[in-house]
Design a protein around this motif. Sequence first.
Motif, short mmCIF file in Angstrom:
data_model
loop_
_atom_site.label_atom_id
_atom_site.label_comp_id
_atom_site.label_asym_id
_atom_site.label_seq_id
_atom_site.Cartn_x
_atom_site.Cartn_y
_atom_site.Cartn_z
N SER A 1 23.16 39.35 14.17
CA SER A 1 21.86 38.87 13.72
C SER A 1 22.05 37.48 13.13
O SER A 1 23.12 37.17 12.59
N ALA A 2 21.06 36.66 13.23
CA ALA A 2 21.14 35.28 12.74
C ALA A 2 19.74 34.81 12.39
O ALA A 2 18.74 35.41 12.80
N PRO A 3 19.65 33.71 11.62
CA PRO A 3 18.32 33.18 11.26
C PRO A 3 17.51 32.80 12.49
O PRO A 3 18.06 32.45 13.54
N VAL A 4 16.20 32.86 12.34
CA VAL A 4 15.27 32.49 13.39
C VAL A 4 14.30 31.45 12.84
O VAL A 4 14.24 31.20 11.64
N ASN A 5 13.50 30.85 13.71
CA ASN A 5 12.59 29.78 13.30
C ASN A 5 11.28 30.28 12.72
O ASN A 5 10.55 29.51 12.08
N THR A 6 10.94 31.54 12.95
CA THR A 6 9.68 32.05 12.43
C THR A 6 9.66 31.97 10.91
O THR A 6 10.58 32.42 10.23
N GLY A 7 8.59 31.41 10.38
CA GLY A 7 8.43 31.32 8.94
C GLY A 7 9.26 30.26 8.26
O GLY A 7 9.29 30.21 7.03
N VAL A 8 9.94 29.40 9.02
CA VAL A 8 10.72 28.31 8.44
C VAL A 8 9.84 27.06 8.41
O VAL A 8 9.39 26.59 9.47
N THR B 1 17.98 25.16 16.55
CA THR B 1 17.49 23.84 16.15
C THR B 1 17.27 22.88 17.33
O THR B 1 16.94 21.72 17.11
N PHE B 2 17.48 23.33 18.56
CA PHE B 2 17.26 22.46 19.72
C PHE B 2 15.82 21.96 19.73
O PHE B 2 14.87 22.75 19.66
N ARG B 3 15.64 20.64 19.82
CA ARG B 3 14.31 20.05 19.77
C ARG B 3 13.59 20.18 21.12
O ARG B 3 14.18 19.93 22.17
N TRP B 4 12.34 20.54 21.05
CA TRP B 4 11.53 20.67 22.26
C TRP B 4 11.50 19.36 23.03
O TRP B 4 11.62 19.33 24.26
N VAL C 1 10.78 16.60 14.86
CA VAL C 1 11.42 17.77 14.24
C VAL C 1 11.13 19.07 14.97
O VAL C 1 11.86 20.06 14.80
N LEU C 2 10.07 19.13 15.79
CA LEU C 2 9.63 20.40 16.38
C LEU C 2 10.70 21.01 17.28
O LEU C 2 11.18 20.37 18.22
N ARG C 3 11.05 22.24 17.00
CA ARG C 3 12.08 22.95 17.75
C ARG C 3 11.47 23.67 18.94
O ARG C 3 10.31 24.09 18.90
N LEU C 4 12.26 23.84 19.98
CA LEU C 4 11.77 24.56 21.16
C LEU C 4 11.58 26.04 20.87
O LEU C 4 10.54 26.61 21.20
#
Length: 413
Positions: free
Chosen positions: A119-126, A181-184, A210-213
């Motif tokens: 398990s690892a951090p995700v972008n939801t709620g960041v 963290t890969f940027r869209w 800054v927006l991540r994919l």
Amino acid sequence: MASTATLVLAASALVASPVPASASSSVPEPPGEREVRFATFNTALERPEEGMLAEELATPDSEQARNIAEIIQHVRPDVLLVNEFDHDDEGEGLRLFQDNYLSVGQNGADPIDYPYVYSAPVNTGVASGVDLNGDGVAVTEPGTPEYAEDAFGYGLFPGQYGMAVLSKYPIVTDEVRTFQTFRWADMPDALLPTDPETGGSYYSEEALEVLRLSSKSHWDVPIDTGRGRPVHLLASHPTPPTFDGPERRNVARNHDEIRFWADYVTRRDSGYIYDDEGVRGGLAPGAPFVIAGDLNADPNDGDGHPEAVTRLLDHRSVVDVRPSSQGGRGAAQRQGGANEDHVGDPGLDSADFNDEPGPGNLRVDYVLPSRSLPARGSGVFWPTVDDPLFRLTGDYPFPSSDHRLVWVDVARP
């Protein structure tokens, strides 16, 4: 999303009595000695507040978690991707789910143990720190819908709608690659949304910086199945192609989140990709893989981009074995509504969504092995109304999840 169909239950489905596997046609035979069962399951175990899921799982009393665990115990995947399971940095929720639910036989099903977990951090709620929903305000205080819309992925708090990999086989943790963290904007020819009124970019330059994919994350998790080369589980959970405006930003993002894996497994297309450690490139040529997750896209129906998932299904390195169920066919016929206008095979459906209004039941959850992994069997755990295990899935309000567990058995490489 949930179905609005009238609740229809067979009398036998109302009784939560032990059911031997042989009594249910929805329970698959165990995989062969040289086979590995990969599965994905959107468990809908997200909660509206941070820490709430772990608190609920601290006792064995959660009816939803018991039903989720029983489904897993009946299907018995060797490697399971879980979507919509709130992430916490200590892994407390996953530990409690194992100890209090999976390790406890539910209604006569055998307990199941997953000694290896990733398990690892995700972008939801960041918090992104910028205005992503176009209301002119960058909300940075968690807990409100406005904050969730300005986060890198929609979430009321960091980790909501997280994901995890549970495995009976060792996970090669020092070779895991994450792409949180890969940027869209760093994806060539990305479908970045435009403002339909001006024709210009929907997102500001500040936002595009800054927006991540990934709305959650993309993970390459190697699984050591004991026969030489590891199998790379390529796990993700793209944003639903809904809940946006005329710019269709979520439709575009869903398309590109899915496209990422198609590029990742294609050497000539993967040069732009970089992981969270800065390592560039995609999957090594010839490496066996399984793409899995709730991709939130149906190839024929629903609100997604028409080419969102087709690019994966038609990829020369991917095999779509089309897992199916009779329960999905019966649900579409029984519930009607939007299902009556669908062109896809309802037997392939894996989610029971709103029928009217709404997209109806769709195929959105996938387990897609590479051609180097011959498939031996597959299915969607969606019992028919007369199946004793229908009580585990049911119709709305769902006793487990609005998604169904999807599994594929592959030969070990």
